[in-house]
Design a protein around this motif. Structure first.
Motif, PDB file in Angstrom:
ATOM      1  N   SER A   1      -0.790  -4.967  -9.354  1.00  0.00           N
ATOM      2  CA  SER A   1      -2.156  -4.749  -9.832  1.00  0.00           C
ATOM      3  C   SER A   1      -2.332  -3.314 -10.306  1.00  0.00           C
ATOM      4  CB  SER A   1      -3.161  -5.057  -8.719  1.00  0.00           C
ATOM      5  OG  SER A   1      -4.459  -4.634  -9.079  1.00  0.00           O
ATOM      6  N   ILE A   2      -3.023  -3.140 -11.426  1.00  0.00           N
ATOM      7  CA  ILE A   2      -3.288  -1.798 -11.931  1.00  0.00           C
ATOM      8  C   ILE A   2      -4.221  -1.036 -11.004  1.00  0.00           C
ATOM      9  CG2 ILE A   2      -5.240  -2.542 -13.348  1.00  0.00           C
ATOM     10  CD1 ILE A   2      -2.623   0.206 -14.158  1.00  0.00           C
ATOM     11  N   SER A   3      -5.072  -1.756 -10.259  1.00  0.00           N
ATOM     12  CA  SER A   3      -5.968  -1.077  -9.320  1.00  0.00           C
ATOM     13  C   SER A   3      -5.185  -0.400  -8.201  1.00  0.00           C
ATOM     14  CB  SER A   3      -6.974  -2.074  -8.736  1.00  0.00           C
ATOM     15  OG  SER A   3      -6.315  -3.090  -7.996  1.00  0.00           O
ATOM     16  N   GLN A   4      -4.035  -0.977  -7.825  1.00  0.00           N
ATOM     17  CA  GLN A   4      -3.200  -0.341  -6.811  1.00  0.00           C
ATOM     18  C   GLN A   4      -2.568   0.942  -7.348  1.00  0.00           C
ATOM     19  OE1 GLN A   4      -1.016  -4.155  -6.163  1.00  0.00           O
ATOM     20  NE2 GLN A   4      -1.279  -3.710  -3.996  1.00  0.00           N
TER      21      GLN A   4
ATOM     22  N   SER B   1       0.867  -1.191   0.000  1.00  0.00           N
ATOM     23  CA  SER B   1       0.000   0.000   0.000  1.00  0.00           C
ATOM     24  C   SER B   1       0.896   1.231   0.000  1.00  0.00           C
ATOM     25  CB  SER B   1      -0.923  -0.003   1.232  1.00  0.00           C
ATOM     26  OG  SER B   1      -1.753  -1.145   1.238  1.00  0.00           O
TER      27      SER B   1
ATOM     28  N   SER C   1       3.661  -1.975  -8.562  1.00  0.00           N
ATOM     29  CA  SER C   1       2.618  -2.798  -7.946  1.00  0.00           C
ATOM     30  C   SER C   1       2.219  -3.912  -8.900  1.00  0.00           C
ATOM     31  CB  SER C   1       1.384  -1.952  -7.601  1.00  0.00           C
ATOM     32  OG  SER C   1       1.688  -0.978  -6.618  1.00  0.00           O
TER      33      SER C   1
ATOM     34  N   GLU D   1       2.740  -1.302 -18.272  1.00  0.00           N
ATOM     35  CA  GLU D   1       2.614  -2.680 -17.822  1.00  0.00           C
ATOM     36  C   GLU D   1       3.886  -3.437 -18.172  1.00  0.00           C
ATOM     37  OE1 GLU D   1      -0.196  -6.680 -18.378  1.00  0.00           O
ATOM     38  OE2 GLU D   1      -0.588  -4.880 -19.576  1.00  0.00           O
TER      39      GLU D   1
ATOM     40  N   ALA E   1      -3.926   2.795  -9.727  1.00  0.00           N
ATOM     41  CA  ALA E   1      -5.036   3.741  -9.808  1.00  0.00           C
ATOM     42  C   ALA E   1      -5.375   4.308  -8.431  1.00  0.00           C
ATOM     43  CB  ALA E   1      -6.260   3.066 -10.422  1.00  0.00           C
ATOM     44  N   GLY E   2      -5.313   3.453  -7.417  1.00  0.00           N
ATOM     45  CA  GLY E   2      -5.587   3.920  -6.058  1.00  0.00           C
ATOM     46  C   GLY E   2      -4.578   4.945  -5.591  1.00  0.00           C
TER      47      GLY E   2
END
Length: 377
Positions: free
Chosen positions: A245-248, A221, A243, A270, A250-251
């Motif tokens: 994950s791409i969601s991380q 995180s 990271s 990527e 984006a977060g």
């Protein structure tokens, strides 16, 4: 093992199956992949890409770096298996003066008894930071330790790598020291503790003046620990967030905008996944790995006086495991005033008016115009 003692590079020996084996010094990629790890390493082809995205250009010794004549400092949060650590240290190596011959030759045989080996669960106490440098080694001769301590302030390019787990830091130190007789060890300071416990006192000692030129966050995180890193990063300095994950990613980008952080998202990439373990060994940033070998079929060894028929095998390498991959975001540190202006714009614009590039923009709306529900945000 006995067959290797006293041999030179490119000598040929027999392995346990009677096959010919040539001795050669492993590349960094081969060394990393085949070393023991407690933490999952960043595979070499990924580490090469990340270092390229960091855009490292340290000045050579004797050249002017900046008006303040301060060293080029890089911070890595999440030492782990030290794969990325080694790659960054290699990129910084030419920015430092050479070691004295006696000190350079003492590094490979130096004892690590002076460095405490922690237990598996050992973590640095809150607020406590342990630092291991070249001078932490037991070099035998006290004059060599004095030489090492005198060398450290002369460095012009320094990598600070930090891990919460003391055992990771300890084993990363040994991994670096054993590669090519510790050639890159003098470029690195190993820290154990929290990010805030290390960076906040350094910033306080400089009256808040930033000192980092580059920073890497390889953490589950990253937004939970990014504030002191951003504060320590110089304007136009680069922050790399890695990271799986791409969601991380984006977060983290959303956290940056919502918190009015002085960061500008430069790009997101990527990293390629590889279906071959060997691809991770090859120090390349793309391209498909192939098998290319030359052999003599059984029964055609020429023992009957006839000629040997040489067969070449050429085919794409098929994978035996998935290796690497993930996402990397590059942020640039803005001047504080610019960051405040950008934050004000972000507050005035609703989330549906954010451009694809992630930059807040004003959009003129017309109630009479037809609605387009297919628009991607």
């Amino acid at each position: 093992m006995d067959a290797l003692i006293g041999r030179r590079m490119m000598d040929r020996v027999k392995d346990s199956a009677g096959r010919d084996v040539f001795i050669y010094e492993p590349s960094m990629a081969t060394y990393i992949v085949h070393s023991e790890h407690r933490a999952v390493p960043i595979y070499p082809h990924d580490a090469n890409t990340i270092v390229a995205m960091m855009d490292l250009h340290p000045e050579r010794p004797g050249e002017v770096y900046d008006p303040a004549d301060e060293p080029f400092e890089v911070f890595e949060a999440g030492t782990g298996a030290a794969s990325l650590t080694l790659h960054i240290a290699r990129a910084l190596h030419a920015g430092n003066p050479s070691l004295g011959r006696r000190l350079r030759e003492a590094i490979p045989t130096a004892k690590t008894t002076a460095i405490h080996r922690p237990s598996k669960s050992d973590e640095s106490a809150e607020g406590a930071v342990t630092t291991t440098t070249l001078a932490s080694l037991d070099l035998g001769d006290p004059s060599l330790r004095e030489e090492a301590e005198a060398y450290l302030p002369t460095r012009r390019a320094i990598l600070h790598t930090l891990d919460r787990k003391a055992l990771h830091s300890f084993e990363a130190h040994n991994l670096v020291r054993r590669f090519r007789r510790g050639i890159y060890l003098p470029n690195i300071d190993f820290h154990t503790g929290s990010i805030s416990s290390y960076l906040t006192p350094r910033l306080a000692s400089r009256n808040g003046r930033p000192f980092l030129s580059r920073a890497v966050l390889d953490l589950p995180s990253p937004e939970d620990n990014a504030d002191p890193v951003i504060s320590a990063l110089r304007p136009n300095g680069t922050l790399i967030v890695f990271s799986p994950s791409i969601s991380q990613i984006a977060g983290f980008a959303a956290w940056s905008v919502e918190g009015a952080k002085p960061l500008k998202l430069d790009r997101v990439a990527e990293l390629p996944t590889s279906s071959s373990a060997e691809y991770g060994v090859q120090e390349c940033e793309g391209g498909r790995a192939w098998n290319l070998s030359t052999t003599v079929p059984k029964g055609e060894d020429g023992e009957d006086g006839g000629g040997r028929r040489v067969v070449q095998i050429m085919r794409p390498r098929v994978g035996d495991r998935i290796a690497g991959g993930g996402f990397v975001a590059v942020f640039r540190k803005m001047n504080e005033r610019v960051g405040e202006d950008a934050a004000g714009v972000a507050e005035e614009v609703s989330s549906e008016d954010v451009a694809d590039e992630g930059i807040p923009v004003e959009v003129e709306k017309n109630d009479d115009s037809p609605k387009d529900d297919s628009r991607n945000v």
